[in-house]
Scaffold this motif. Structure first.
Motif, PDB file in Angstrom:
ATOM      1  N   ASN A 198       0.843  -1.200   0.000  1.00  0.00           N
ATOM      2  CA  ASN A 198       0.000   0.000   0.000  1.00  0.00           C
ATOM      3  C   ASN A 198       0.883   1.257   0.000  1.00  0.00           C
ATOM      4  OD1 ASN A 198      -2.484   1.482   0.219  1.00  0.00           O
ATOM      5  ND2 ASN A 198      -1.997   1.840   2.373  1.00  0.00           N
ATOM      6  N   THR A 199       1.737   1.346  -1.027  1.00  0.00           N
ATOM      7  CA  THR A 199       2.673   2.470  -1.122  1.00  0.00           C
ATOM      8  C   THR A 199       2.467   3.296  -2.394  1.00  0.00           C
ATOM      9  OG1 THR A 199       4.287   0.936  -2.113  1.00  0.00           O
ATOM     10  CG2 THR A 199       4.470   1.367   0.255  1.00  0.00           C
ATOM     11  N   TYR A 200       1.483   2.933  -3.182  1.00  0.00           N
ATOM     12  CA  TYR A 200       1.233   3.642  -4.447  1.00  0.00           C
ATOM     13  C   TYR A 200       1.204   5.164  -4.265  1.00  0.00           C
ATOM     14  CZ  TYR A 200      -1.444   4.933  -8.694  1.00  0.00           C
ATOM     15  OH  TYR A 200      -1.891   5.513  -9.864  1.00  0.00           O
ATOM     16  N   PRO A 201       0.437   5.693  -3.293  1.00  0.00           N
ATOM     17  CA  PRO A 201       0.351   7.158  -3.190  1.00  0.00           C
ATOM     18  C   PRO A 201       1.327   7.776  -2.200  1.00  0.00           C
ATOM     19  CG  PRO A 201      -1.335   6.182  -1.809  1.00  0.00           C
ATOM     20  CD  PRO A 201      -0.492   5.045  -2.349  1.00  0.00           C
ATOM     21  N   VAL A 202       2.214   6.981  -1.615  1.00  0.00           N
ATOM     22  CA  VAL A 202       3.067   7.507  -0.537  1.00  0.00           C
ATOM     23  C   VAL A 202       4.286   8.202  -1.139  1.00  0.00           C
ATOM     24  CG1 VAL A 202       4.178   7.004   1.675  1.00  0.00           C
ATOM     25  CG2 VAL A 202       2.264   5.603   0.917  1.00  0.00           C
ATOM     26  N   HIS A 203       4.030   9.366  -1.729  1.00  0.00           N
ATOM     27  CA  HIS A 203       5.095  10.192  -2.309  1.00  0.00           C
ATOM     28  C   HIS A 203       5.303  11.428  -1.444  1.00  0.00           C
ATOM     29  CE1 HIS A 203       5.981   8.098  -6.030  1.00  0.00           C
ATOM     30  NE2 HIS A 203       4.699   7.985  -6.288  1.00  0.00           N
ATOM     31  N   ARG A 204       6.528  11.901  -1.420  1.00  0.00           N
ATOM     32  CA  ARG A 204       6.872  13.032  -0.555  1.00  0.00           C
ATOM     33  C   ARG A 204       6.013  14.255  -0.857  1.00  0.00           C
ATOM     34  NH1 ARG A 204      12.572  15.729  -1.313  1.00  0.00           N
ATOM     35  NH2 ARG A 204      13.312  13.606  -0.970  1.00  0.00           N
ATOM     36  N   ASN A 205       5.822  14.582  -2.152  1.00  0.00           N
ATOM     37  CA  ASN A 205       5.079  15.796  -2.485  1.00  0.00           C
ATOM     38  C   ASN A 205       3.613  15.711  -2.063  1.00  0.00           C
ATOM     39  OD1 ASN A 205       5.103  13.860  -4.796  1.00  0.00           O
ATOM     40  ND2 ASN A 205       3.587  15.287  -5.620  1.00  0.00           N
ATOM     41  N   ARG A 206       3.040  14.506  -2.100  1.00  0.00           N
ATOM     42  CA  ARG A 206       1.654  14.358  -1.649  1.00  0.00           C
ATOM     43  C   ARG A 206       1.556  14.540  -0.137  1.00  0.00           C
ATOM     44  NH1 ARG A 206      -1.401   9.776  -5.277  1.00  0.00           N
ATOM     45  NH2 ARG A 206      -0.283  10.113  -7.236  1.00  0.00           N
ATOM     46  N   LEU A 207       2.553  14.024   0.570  1.00  0.00           N
ATOM     47  CA  LEU A 207       2.561  14.163   2.022  1.00  0.00           C
ATOM     48  C   LEU A 207       2.875  15.590   2.458  1.00  0.00           C
ATOM     49  CD1 LEU A 207       4.473  10.859   2.836  1.00  0.00           C
ATOM     50  CD2 LEU A 207       2.033  11.282   3.204  1.00  0.00           C
ATOM     51  N   ILE A 228       6.026   3.933   4.449  1.00  0.00           N
ATOM     52  CA  ILE A 228       6.417   2.873   3.517  1.00  0.00           C
ATOM     53  C   ILE A 228       6.801   1.613   4.288  1.00  0.00           C
ATOM     54  CG2 ILE A 228       8.196   2.189   1.856  1.00  0.00           C
ATOM     55  CD1 ILE A 228       8.061   5.079   0.769  1.00  0.00           C
ATOM     56  N   THR A 229       7.548   1.786   5.368  1.00  0.00           N
ATOM     57  CA  THR A 229       7.920   0.630   6.194  1.00  0.00           C
ATOM     58  C   THR A 229       6.684  -0.064   6.752  1.00  0.00           C
ATOM     59  OG1 THR A 229      10.061   1.573   6.793  1.00  0.00           O
ATOM     60  CG2 THR A 229       9.160  -0.103   8.260  1.00  0.00           C
ATOM     61  N   ALA A 230       5.704   0.718   7.216  1.00  0.00           N
ATOM     62  CA  ALA A 230       4.477   0.141   7.765  1.00  0.00           C
ATOM     63  C   ALA A 230       3.725  -0.655   6.707  1.00  0.00           C
ATOM     64  CB  ALA A 230       3.587   1.246   8.324  1.00  0.00           C
ATOM     65  N   ALA A 231       3.689  -0.140   5.483  1.00  0.00           N
ATOM     66  CA  ALA A 231       2.999  -0.838   4.403  1.00  0.00           C
ATOM     67  C   ALA A 231       3.701  -2.146   4.062  1.00  0.00           C
ATOM     68  CB  ALA A 231       2.923   0.060   3.174  1.00  0.00           C
ATOM     69  N   LEU A 241      11.643   1.237   0.096  1.00  0.00           N
ATOM     70  CA  LEU A 241      10.964  -0.062   0.019  1.00  0.00           C
ATOM     71  C   LEU A 241      11.873  -1.174   0.529  1.00  0.00           C
ATOM     72  CD1 LEU A 241       9.161   0.343  -3.408  1.00  0.00           C
ATOM     73  CD2 LEU A 241       8.026  -0.065  -1.217  1.00  0.00           C
ATOM     74  N   GLY A 242      13.161  -1.057   0.272  1.00  0.00           N
ATOM     75  CA  GLY A 242      14.143  -1.957   0.865  1.00  0.00           C
ATOM     76  C   GLY A 242      14.199  -3.348   0.267  1.00  0.00           C
ATOM     77  N   ASP A 243      14.868  -4.229   0.980  1.00  0.00           N
ATOM     78  CA  ASP A 243      15.144  -5.573   0.481  1.00  0.00           C
ATOM     79  C   ASP A 243      14.016  -6.571   0.702  1.00  0.00           C
ATOM     80  OD1 ASP A 243      17.648  -4.867  -0.451  1.00  0.00           O
ATOM     81  OD2 ASP A 243      18.652  -5.376   1.442  1.00  0.00           O
ATOM     82  N   ARG A 244      13.000  -6.189   1.464  1.00  0.00           N
ATOM     83  CA  ARG A 244      11.955  -7.163   1.761  1.00  0.00           C
ATOM     84  C   ARG A 244      10.948  -7.327   0.628  1.00  0.00           C
ATOM     85  NH1 ARG A 244       9.246  -5.784   7.201  1.00  0.00           N
ATOM     86  NH2 ARG A 244       9.495  -3.645   6.427  1.00  0.00           N
ATOM     87  N   VAL A 245      10.943  -6.403  -0.331  1.00  0.00           N
ATOM     88  CA  VAL A 245      10.079  -6.588  -1.492  1.00  0.00           C
ATOM     89  C   VAL A 245      10.823  -7.441  -2.519  1.00  0.00           C
ATOM     90  CG1 VAL A 245       8.911  -4.392  -1.074  1.00  0.00           C
ATOM     91  CG2 VAL A 245      10.805  -4.482  -2.707  1.00  0.00           C
ATOM     92  N   ASP A 246      10.073  -8.178  -3.309  1.00  0.00           N
ATOM     93  CA  ASP A 246      10.668  -9.047  -4.320  1.00  0.00           C
ATOM     94  C   ASP A 246      10.676  -8.422  -5.701  1.00  0.00           C
ATOM     95  OD1 ASP A 246      10.940 -11.486  -2.570  1.00  0.00           O
ATOM     96  OD2 ASP A 246       8.772 -11.177  -2.438  1.00  0.00           O
ATOM     97  N   ILE A 247       9.768  -7.462  -5.916  1.00  0.00           N
ATOM     98  CA  ILE A 247       9.555  -6.840  -7.216  1.00  0.00           C
ATOM     99  C   ILE A 247       9.323  -5.357  -6.996  1.00  0.00           C
ATOM    100  CG2 ILE A 247       7.998  -6.739  -9.233  1.00  0.00           C
ATOM    101  CD1 ILE A 247       7.065  -9.651  -8.110  1.00  0.00           C
TER     102      ILE A 247
END
Length: 300
Positions: A57-66, A79-82, A131-137
């Motif tokens: 659930n990181t699609y909209p988590v951009h700095r400018n939106r925040l 992002i970490t929470a997602a 997003l880090g190393d825990r995502v695969d794609i």
């Protein structure tokens, strides 16, 4: 038969539906901040019906939106929470992959905004690192113009990640052979030949438009696929600055059976990565999983 990757369906819209608060310009980020347990439940529900990938659930988590609401400093934590929620759901299920979602920097369905490539490169590289190393794609979604794609590719390269990049374009609902920018989808095949991502897809467009455009992706020489939305149309109100999703409405005719009919047509055309986007829920993914298994395909 064929190995098929079955993505999940809607994440953001599903969270807004399940959340208890009103729609906000932060979309599903607001729901995650107020009811984080819902994020994990959505992921779990998709895994339970047969999906093999959880999209963060990181699609909209951009700095400018925040920045608009004074929350820019929380981007990394959000992002970490997602990612935490997606990983926990995957681990509880016992199998599956995690796709780290990258949405448009400025706004969805607004190719006219044309984000500066240099700025986009910096912002996407920063977000991929978060997003880090825990995502695969790394899954870049709803790309509506070639300039937007250029920023993604440059940001991906600059990030230094070793995770495969899947890039997904959004096509015009009234003519699926062109991007929402009006640029011919055929030009995408040339860009793919240059950058060589791990996969190319179409998403967040009407399934009928995707059916029109998908054959063009066969010329890319890459694994390809699609995941459509269930909106009646993308309204002008939604394209306004800081819009909310209540400016959009869901189709009532796109039943799980009818959506699965479209998806199986894509599989017949060679698509090996399929799923759903906004307004496509767990019941749709369940029907697709059933159809795939009945046809002898293996979900991977």
């Amino acid at each position: 038969m064929t190995n098929i990757t079955l993505l999940d369906g809607s994440i953001g819209q599903e969270l807004v539906k399940r959340g208890s608060g009103p729609a906000t310009p932060l979309w599903s980020t607001s729901v995650m901040m107020e009811q984080p347990e819902l994020v994990g439940q959505v992921h779990s529900d998709y895994f339970a019906v047969g999906a093999s990938v959880a999209t963060t659930n990181t699609y909209p988590v951009h700095r400018n939106r925040l920045e608009r609401v004074g929350l820019a400093a929380q981007q990394g934590a959000l992002i970490t929470a997602a990612v935490d929620q997606a990983v926990a759901a995957r681990d509880a299920h016992g199998s599956g992959r995690i796709a780290g979602a990258l949405g448009p920097i400025l706004a969805s369905f607004r190719p006219d905004l044309m984000p500066d490539v240099g700025v986009a490169k910096e912002r996407f590289a920063e977000k991929i690192a978060m997003l880090g190393d825990r995502v695969d794609i790394i899954l870049a979604e709803t790309v509506s113009s070639l300039q937007e794609a250029e920023g993604i590719f440059q940001g991906y390269t600059a990030s230094g990640t070793d995770k495969p990049l899947w890039i997904s374009f959004s096509v015009d609902d009234e003519g699926g052979t062109k991007l929402r920018s009006g640029e011919p989808l055929m030009i995408v095949t040339q860009m793919m030949a240059h950058y060589k991502p791990a996969a190319v897809l179409l998403n967040c467009s009407m399934p009928e438009a995707i059916t029109q455009g998908l054959p063009i992706l066969t010329d890319c020489g890459l694994p390809f696929g699609a995941y459509a939305n269930g909106f009646t149309m993308i309204t002008d109100d939604f394209k306004k600055d800081a819009s909310t999703v209540d400016a959009l409405s869901a189709r009532t005719d796109l039943t799980p059976q009818k959506y699965a009919d479209q998806v199986m047509e894509w599989v017949g055309a060679g698509a090996t990565i399929i799923g759903g986007c906004c307004e496509v829920g767990p019941e749709h993914i369940a029907e697709i999983a059933r159809r795939l298994r009945d046809a002898g395909h293996t979900i991977v």
